[in-house]
Design a protein around this motif. Sequence first.
Motif, mmCIF file in Angstrom:
data_model
loop_
_atom_site.group_PDB
_atom_site.id
_atom_site.type_symbol
_atom_site.label_atom_id
_atom_site.label_comp_id
_atom_site.label_asym_id
_atom_site.label_seq_id
_atom_site.Cartn_x
_atom_site.Cartn_y
_atom_site.Cartn_z
ATOM 1 N N THR A 72 71.548 40.323 39.971
ATOM 2 C CA THR A 72 71.684 39.039 39.303
ATOM 3 C C THR A 72 72.564 38.077 40.101
ATOM 4 O O THR A 72 72.267 36.885 40.197
ATOM 5 C CB THR A 72 72.264 39.281 37.893
ATOM 6 N N SER A 73 73.641 38.593 40.669
ATOM 7 C CA SER A 73 74.538 37.730 41.453
ATOM 8 C C SER A 73 73.809 37.132 42.647
ATOM 9 O O SER A 73 74.084 36.003 43.066
ATOM 10 C CB SER A 73 75.750 38.527 41.941
ATOM 11 N N GLY A 94 82.978 42.643 41.466
ATOM 12 C CA GLY A 94 83.825 42.612 42.652
ATOM 13 C C GLY A 94 83.969 43.972 43.308
ATOM 14 O O GLY A 94 84.777 44.149 44.221
ATOM 15 N N VAL A 150 75.392 46.141 30.109
ATOM 16 C CA VAL A 150 75.151 46.421 31.530
ATOM 17 C C VAL A 150 74.432 45.242 32.200
ATOM 18 O O VAL A 150 74.722 44.889 33.336
ATOM 19 C CB VAL A 150 74.383 47.755 31.697
ATOM 20 N N ALA A 151 73.519 44.630 31.489
ATOM 21 C CA ALA A 151 72.803 43.486 32.048
ATOM 22 C C ALA A 151 73.731 42.266 32.092
ATOM 23 O O ALA A 151 74.341 41.912 31.093
ATOM 24 C CB ALA A 151 71.582 43.187 31.197
ATOM 25 N N LYS A 169 65.719 40.839 34.487
ATOM 26 C CA LYS A 169 66.285 41.149 33.167
ATOM 27 C C LYS A 169 65.297 41.930 32.311
ATOM 28 O O LYS A 169 65.657 42.904 31.668
ATOM 29 C CB LYS A 169 66.609 39.812 32.511
ATOM 30 N N GLU A 204 64.801 45.398 33.604
ATOM 31 C CA GLU A 204 66.018 46.183 33.466
ATOM 32 C C GLU A 204 66.228 46.722 32.055
ATOM 33 O O GLU A 204 66.600 47.881 31.885
ATOM 34 C CB GLU A 204 67.169 45.231 33.838
ATOM 35 N N VAL A 261 78.008 49.237 40.554
ATOM 36 C CA VAL A 261 77.277 50.120 41.448
ATOM 37 C C VAL A 261 78.104 50.362 42.718
ATOM 38 O O VAL A 261 78.099 49.547 43.634
ATOM 39 C CB VAL A 261 75.882 49.560 41.780
HETATM 40 C C1 F6R Z 1 71.486 42.795 36.403
HETATM 41 C C2 F6R Z 1 72.708 43.425 36.885
HETATM 42 C C3 F6R Z 1 72.769 43.940 38.293
HETATM 43 C C4 F6R Z 1 74.018 43.368 38.965
HETATM 44 C C5 F6R Z 1 74.188 43.911 40.377
HETATM 45 C C6 F6R Z 1 75.365 43.270 41.094
HETATM 46 O O1 F6R Z 1 71.613 42.394 35.077
HETATM 47 O O2 F6R Z 1 73.638 43.491 36.159
HETATM 48 O O3 F6R Z 1 71.620 43.590 39.007
HETATM 49 O O4 F6R Z 1 73.904 41.984 38.979
HETATM 50 O O5 F6R Z 1 74.375 45.312 40.320
HETATM 51 O O6 F6R Z 1 76.557 43.485 40.409
HETATM 52 P P1 F6R Z 1 77.848 42.635 40.714
HETATM 53 O O7 F6R Z 1 77.590 41.236 40.346
HETATM 54 O O8 F6R Z 1 78.941 43.291 39.930
HETATM 55 O O9 F6R Z 1 78.089 42.760 42.213
#
Ligand code: F6R
Length: 340
Positions: free
Chosen positions: A54-55, A99, A147-148, A223, A226, A337
């Motif tokens: 998403t970012s 982060g 989580v999303a 979304k 997911e 992650v």
């Molecule tokens: C989608 C989602 C993931 C995160 C991705 C990056 O809803 O949550 O695709 O956007 O794992 O996570 P961040 O923004 O924490 O680096």
Amino acid sequence: SKEGFEHYMLKEIHESPIAVEDTISGMIAEIDKIKESVKLINSARRIIVTAAGTSYHAGLLFSILLQREGYNALPIIASEYYNLKTTEEDVILAISQSGETLDVIQAIKKFKQNGSSIISLTNIIESAIARESDVKLYTRAGPEIGVAATKTFTSQVAALMLLYNFISQKDYSYLSKIKEIIRYALNYQGEARLIGEELSTKNNAYYLGRGLSLPLAMEAALKIKEIAYLHAEAYPAGESKHGPIALVEKGFPVIFINDGELTEDLQNNVQEMKARKAITYGISVNKKLNTDKELLLTTDEKLSIFAIIPIIQLIAYYASVKRGNDPDKPRNLAKTVTVE
Ligand code: F6R
């Protein structure tokens, strides 16, 4: 606590107006950091925007805005950083809610070794990515439990719009209206629900957009994959006739995202899909696309993307709930992650 909402995700979507407001005021309170970022960006050969999931979609939207202003902005999916030779003349913008995403950390470490400067935008103060950065910008969306990513995405887009306005020396005061626009869009929760519940009965869907609506289409598809486990693919609307249209047959759902800027071009794509008997949906701002089913919103033209964001999140949410899933805890996914 969920404060009366059925799920954290729904609660957090409803927290988006406040999240955006806090993000913007927090950024303005640290205006020196914005100015430092602008200085780095204006003196850079390239602006490499890197992130995951998403970012990354927030980063893609920002890259399009910068490219339109003539900047050499290059969006890179963090886990695809290999062999990209950056130099001290490049500036990196790393975007991450947590982060802590390992893919992003690895990418920026490599770019740092090459001598590039790092600007980060994270939601967690002194996160691992912030600590690797020369300039630490923050969204202030508050903790996100679902989580999303929802309110954190909206906040990233708002923060990046603010930065963009500083870079292009435009007046940013209009951004104070974002909050109202999101609130207005949230009034269409029932309409979003109907679309989400209809989609929940399908096996596949396309999300199509152009311009700034393309990253939104990508986010909408991510979304719904997911949390609803519904196979959805986003495509640039014009490009859809170069292959993806082959799959379209009677009843195939095609959702058009229209921020209002490129309506006429999109209308042509709608006709192409209707000719294949697709069921066409429109999430449109200010101008009608003439899809079979259309949710038409009206807002300030320059902020129309903020009316679309909560709608695409709600569509995924209701598709997920209708399928009996827990939208807060999608299978196979972790909030942060930290693996490769
Ligand atoms: C989608 C989602 C993931 C995160 C991705 C990056 O809803 O949550 O695709 O956007 O794992 O996570 P961040 O923004 O924490 O680096």
